[in-house]
Scaffold this motif. Structure first.
Motif, PDB file in Angstrom:
ATOM      1  N   LYS A   1     -45.806  19.712 -27.854  1.00 29.82           N
ATOM      2  CA  LYS A   1     -45.599  20.890 -27.016  1.00 29.82           C
ATOM      3  C   LYS A   1     -46.818  21.815 -27.019  1.00 29.82           C
ATOM      4  O   LYS A   1     -46.951  22.664 -26.140  1.00 29.82           O
ATOM      5  N   PHE A   2     -47.699  21.634 -27.996  1.00 34.46           N
ATOM      6  CA  PHE A   2     -48.826  22.536 -28.169  1.00 34.46           C
ATOM      7  C   PHE A   2     -50.144  21.955 -27.638  1.00 34.46           C
ATOM      8  O   PHE A   2     -51.140  22.661 -27.604  1.00 34.46           O
ATOM      9  N   TRP A   3     -50.147  20.652 -27.274  1.00 30.34           N
ATOM     10  CA  TRP A   3     -51.419  20.078 -26.834  1.00 30.34           C
ATOM     11  C   TRP A   3     -51.312  19.121 -25.640  1.00 30.34           C
ATOM     12  O   TRP A   3     -52.303  18.585 -25.178  1.00 30.34           O
ATOM     13  N   TRP A   4     -50.102  18.912 -25.109  1.00 35.04           N
ATOM     14  CA  TRP A   4     -49.913  17.980 -23.997  1.00 35.04           C
ATOM     15  C   TRP A   4     -49.453  18.736 -22.748  1.00 35.04           C
ATOM     16  O   TRP A   4     -48.538  19.550 -22.805  1.00 35.04           O
ATOM     17  N   LEU A   5     -50.068  18.446 -21.602  1.00 39.34           N
ATOM     18  CA  LEU A   5     -49.653  19.038 -20.334  1.00 39.34           C
ATOM     19  C   LEU A   5     -49.539  17.949 -19.278  1.00 39.34           C
ATOM     20  O   LEU A   5     -50.473  17.178 -19.063  1.00 39.34           O
ATOM     21  N   THR A   6     -48.381  17.892 -18.620  1.00 37.96           N
ATOM     22  CA  THR A   6     -48.178  16.991 -17.481  1.00 37.96           C
ATOM     23  C   THR A   6     -48.024  17.815 -16.215  1.00 37.96           C
ATOM     24  O   THR A   6     -47.272  18.796 -16.194  1.00 37.96           O
ATOM     25  N   VAL A   7     -48.753  17.404 -15.169  1.00 40.89           N
ATOM     26  CA  VAL A   7     -48.670  18.068 -13.871  1.00 40.89           C
ATOM     27  C   VAL A   7     -48.333  17.020 -12.811  1.00 40.89           C
ATOM     28  O   VAL A   7     -49.084  16.058 -12.634  1.00 40.89           O
ATOM     29  N   ASP A   8     -47.204  17.210 -12.151  1.00 43.79           N
ATOM     30  CA  ASP A   8     -46.782  16.312 -11.071  1.00 43.79           C
ATOM     31  C   ASP A   8     -47.180  16.959  -9.747  1.00 43.79           C
ATOM     32  O   ASP A   8     -46.570  17.946  -9.317  1.00 43.79           O
ATOM     33  N   LEU A   9     -48.193  16.417  -9.095  1.00 49.13           N
ATOM     34  CA  LEU A   9     -48.739  17.014  -7.875  1.00 49.13           C
ATOM     35  C   LEU A   9     -47.841  16.815  -6.655  1.00 49.13           C
ATOM     36  O   LEU A   9     -47.975  17.537  -5.663  1.00 49.13           O
ATOM     37  N   GLU A  10     -46.944  15.876  -6.714  1.00 52.06           N
ATOM     38  CA  GLU A  10     -46.047  15.633  -5.584  1.00 52.06           C
ATOM     39  C   GLU A  10     -44.826  16.542  -5.652  1.00 52.06           C
ATOM     40  O   GLU A  10     -44.492  17.231  -4.686  1.00 52.06           O
ATOM     41  N   LYS A  11     -44.176  16.563  -6.799  1.00 57.05           N
ATOM     42  CA  LYS A  11     -42.933  17.324  -6.943  1.00 57.05           C
ATOM     43  C   LYS A  11     -43.174  18.753  -7.420  1.00 57.05           C
ATOM     44  O   LYS A  11     -42.232  19.535  -7.544  1.00 57.05           O
ATOM     45  N   LEU A  12     -44.444  19.078  -7.746  1.00 56.85           N
ATOM     46  CA  LEU A  12     -44.814  20.408  -8.225  1.00 56.85           C
ATOM     47  C   LEU A  12     -44.082  20.746  -9.517  1.00 56.85           C
ATOM     48  O   LEU A  12     -43.614  21.875  -9.717  1.00 56.85           O
ATOM     49  N   HIS A  13     -44.003  19.734 -10.392  1.00 59.01           N
ATOM     50  CA  HIS A  13     -43.372  19.898 -11.692  1.00 59.01           C
ATOM     51  C   HIS A  13     -44.430  19.939 -12.793  1.00 59.01           C
ATOM     52  O   HIS A  13     -45.512  19.364 -12.647  1.00 59.01           O
ATOM     53  N   ILE A  14     -44.101  20.602 -13.899  1.00 61.00           N
ATOM     54  CA  ILE A  14     -44.964  20.604 -15.077  1.00 61.00           C
ATOM     55  C   ILE A  14     -44.101  20.377 -16.308  1.00 61.00           C
ATOM     56  O   ILE A  14     -42.912  20.686 -16.316  1.00 61.00           O
ATOM     57  N   SER A  15     -44.688  19.819 -17.350  1.00 62.71           N
ATOM     58  CA  SER A  15     -43.985  19.658 -18.624  1.00 62.71           C
ATOM     59  C   SER A  15     -44.997  19.597 -19.742  1.00 62.71           C
ATOM     60  O   SER A  15     -46.155  19.224 -19.529  1.00 62.71           O
ATOM     61  N   SER A  16     -44.560  19.961 -20.948  1.00 61.01           N
ATOM     62  CA  SER A  16     -45.461  19.977 -22.096  1.00 61.01           C
ATOM     63  C   SER A  16     -45.196  18.777 -23.002  1.00 61.01           C
ATOM     64  O   SER A  16     -45.146  18.896 -24.220  1.00 61.01           O
ATOM     65  N   CYS A  17     -45.010  17.624 -22.385  1.00 58.96           N
ATOM     66  CA  CYS A  17     -44.867  16.327 -23.064  1.00 58.96           C
ATOM     67  C   CYS A  17     -44.485  15.335 -21.990  1.00 58.96           C
ATOM     68  O   CYS A  17     -43.800  15.695 -21.028  1.00 58.96           O
ATOM     69  N   CYS A  18     -44.884  14.079 -22.139  1.00 63.44           N
ATOM     70  CA  CYS A  18     -44.556  13.094 -21.101  1.00 63.44           C
ATOM     71  C   CYS A  18     -43.077  12.732 -21.123  1.00 63.44           C
ATOM     72  O   CYS A  18     -42.551  12.192 -20.149  1.00 63.44           O
ATOM     73  N   SER A  19     -42.377  13.031 -22.225  1.00 62.59           N
ATOM     74  CA  SER A  19     -40.958  12.701 -22.336  1.00 62.59           C
ATOM     75  C   SER A  19     -40.054  13.893 -22.066  1.00 62.59           C
ATOM     76  O   SER A  19     -38.832  13.747 -22.031  1.00 62.59           O
ATOM     77  N   ALA A  20     -40.625  15.076 -21.906  1.00 62.34           N
ATOM     78  CA  ALA A  20     -39.810  16.270 -21.696  1.00 62.34           C
ATOM     79  C   ALA A  20     -39.282  16.332 -20.263  1.00 62.34           C
ATOM     80  O   ALA A  20     -39.932  15.859 -19.334  1.00 62.34           O
ATOM     81  N   THR A  21     -38.118  16.924 -20.093  1.00 59.87           N
ATOM     82  CA  THR A  21     -37.585  17.149 -18.762  1.00 59.87           C
ATOM     83  C   THR A  21     -38.504  18.122 -18.024  1.00 59.87           C
ATOM     84  O   THR A  21     -38.771  19.218 -18.526  1.00 59.87           O
ATOM     85  N   PRO A  22     -39.007  17.755 -16.856  1.00 62.02           N
ATOM     86  CA  PRO A  22     -39.972  18.614 -16.145  1.00 62.02           C
ATOM     87  C   PRO A  22     -39.365  19.938 -15.694  1.00 62.02           C
ATOM     88  O   PRO A  22     -38.160  20.045 -15.451  1.00 62.02           O
ATOM     89  N   LEU A  23     -40.240  20.930 -15.569  1.00 66.99           N
ATOM     90  CA  LEU A  23     -39.868  22.234 -15.036  1.00 66.99           C
ATOM     91  C   LEU A  23     -40.534  22.417 -13.673  1.00 66.99           C
ATOM     92  O   LEU A  23     -41.641  21.934 -13.449  1.00 66.99           O
TER      93      LEU A  23
END
Length: 381
Positions: free
Chosen positions: A11-33
């Motif tokens: 949660k402190f060093w991972w960032l996922t950005v979904d450019l299509e759905k405009l979602h972000i999450s702080s881990c590849c396994s976390a439920t996106p926001l």
């Protein structure tokens, strides 16, 4: 899981950005926001330290559970199954502040993909979206992966060019470019869908500093001519991570939409171009049977093994006793597989698996005889 042990350093060093759905999450396994576009516009360069992420870190530092980790970590751990957190040693304390900078940036280009891999879904494949749009699957899941919603219908009508012109997507792209300049950044991961189907893949990679490691995920489900053209333009710091677990007819069952021949042809393209690549094997109850053969095919090429915990009926724990005994005899099994084989599946998991695999194979006219008879009898197919 022991109460209170909820810390995860990712949660402190991972960032996922979904450019299509405009979602972000702080881990590849976390439920996106859903990205708060207005907040991002008012706080440029602070994407990783938005209020939601900071609150998640605060909860973890207080040993409190975070909702976004429920599906892929807290639930499997409570059932004595491995999770990404345990496999990646996320429990090791590494950070103590809710303010942080990403070391790993994961970019999801979009869901365009020609394959309907057996453990995938509409979130990562437009081929899956079209399949589910025709008819849903009568199984229980924790999300709506087998149901088409309004957002799916809207996205299905938009072309890549139309999506790329979105001001919100462009805003996130600009935020990504700011992160490229961060001295904390060590690695960039690009996935989809199928990134090699996206026209802006190469420009996106060219902006990444040469001293940052870059990994591009691919199922190799693209034409040889297109793949060869894009591979020739890849920067030197790129490694292609190939999703695969089986060979021959087992490969074509699990990764429906691609052929084993095209897969091997595209491997040759990478070899001829001198591009580095590794394999990522998702271990499920449908891929485990042919994994030994794939290991022989891969030979000295590195294989990264990852468990499938969602949907839970595809976990490697959901197998008949005879299959489990035979698989347990392999001396190369990752520790998380050994642990999962010790877990008894629930009747609901077995029922869901039966319903799912029957429907999956029937729609694609696939031959179930590739699986052992004991497994087929156990799920009564």
């Amino acid at each position: 899981m022991t109460a209170g042990q909820y810390y995860c350093n990712q949660k402190f060093w991972w960032l996922t950005v979904d450019l299509e759905k405009l979602h972000i999450s702080s881990c590849c396994s976390a439920t996106p926001l859903r990205a708060d576009i207005d907040w991002i516009r008012s706080n440029p360069g602070q994407l990783f330290n938005n209020p939601d992420f900071q609150n998640e870190r605060r909860l973890m530092l207080d040993n409190q559970p975070t909702l976004s980790c429920e599906t892929n970590c807290w639930k499997p751990e409570s059932n004595n199954l491995p999770s990404r957190r345990t496999i990646m040693i996320g429990t090791a304390p590494t950070h103590s502040s809710i303010q942080s900078e990403p070391e790993v940036l994961s970019i999801i280009t979009g869901s365009d993909c020609n394959l309907t891999c057996a453990y995938c879904c509409k979130f990562y494949s437009t081929a899956w979206t079209r399949d589910v749009a025709n008819k849903t699957y009568n199984v229980q899941t924790q999300d709506d992966r087998f149901v088409i919603n309004t957002t799916d219908k809207v996205l299905a009508k938009l072309s890549q060019k139309e999506l790329s012109k979105s001001k919100n997507r462009q805003l996130l792209v600009e935020e990504i470019k700011k992160i490229y300049k961060s001295p904390a950044l060590k690695e960039v991961l690009v996935s989809g869908g199928e990134p090699f189907l996206y026209f802006d893949l190469i420009p996106m990679l060219e902006n990444i500093p040469s001293d940052v490691k870059v990994k591009v995920w691919s199922g190799l489900g693209v034409s040889e001519s297109r793949f060869e053209k894009l591979v020739s333009q890849l920067p030197k710091n790129v490694t292609v991570i190939i999703s695969a677990e089986n060979v021959g007819s087992r490969y074509e069952f699990v990764r429906h939409g691609n052929s084993w021949q095209r897969f091997r042809n595209n491997i040759k393209v990478l070899n001829d171009a001198g591009v580095k690549y590794e394999f990522m094997a998702t271990v499920t109850n449908l891929t485990i049977f042919g994994l030994s053969d794939f290991r022989d095919y891969a030979h000295d090429t590195k294989i990264i093994y990852m468990p499938c915990s969602d949907p839970d009926f595809l976990s490697v724990s959901v197998l008949d006793p005879e299959s489990k005994n035979k698989i347990n005899q392999h001396n190369w099994l990752p520790e998380f597989v050994k642990e999962a084989l010790e877990v008894e599946p629930t009747p609901q998991q077995v029922y869901n698996l039966k319903c799912y695999i029957e429907e999956f194979a029937s729609r694609r006219q696939l031959d179930m005889s590739i699986f052992p008879e004991s497994f087929r009898s156990w799920i009564q197919v």
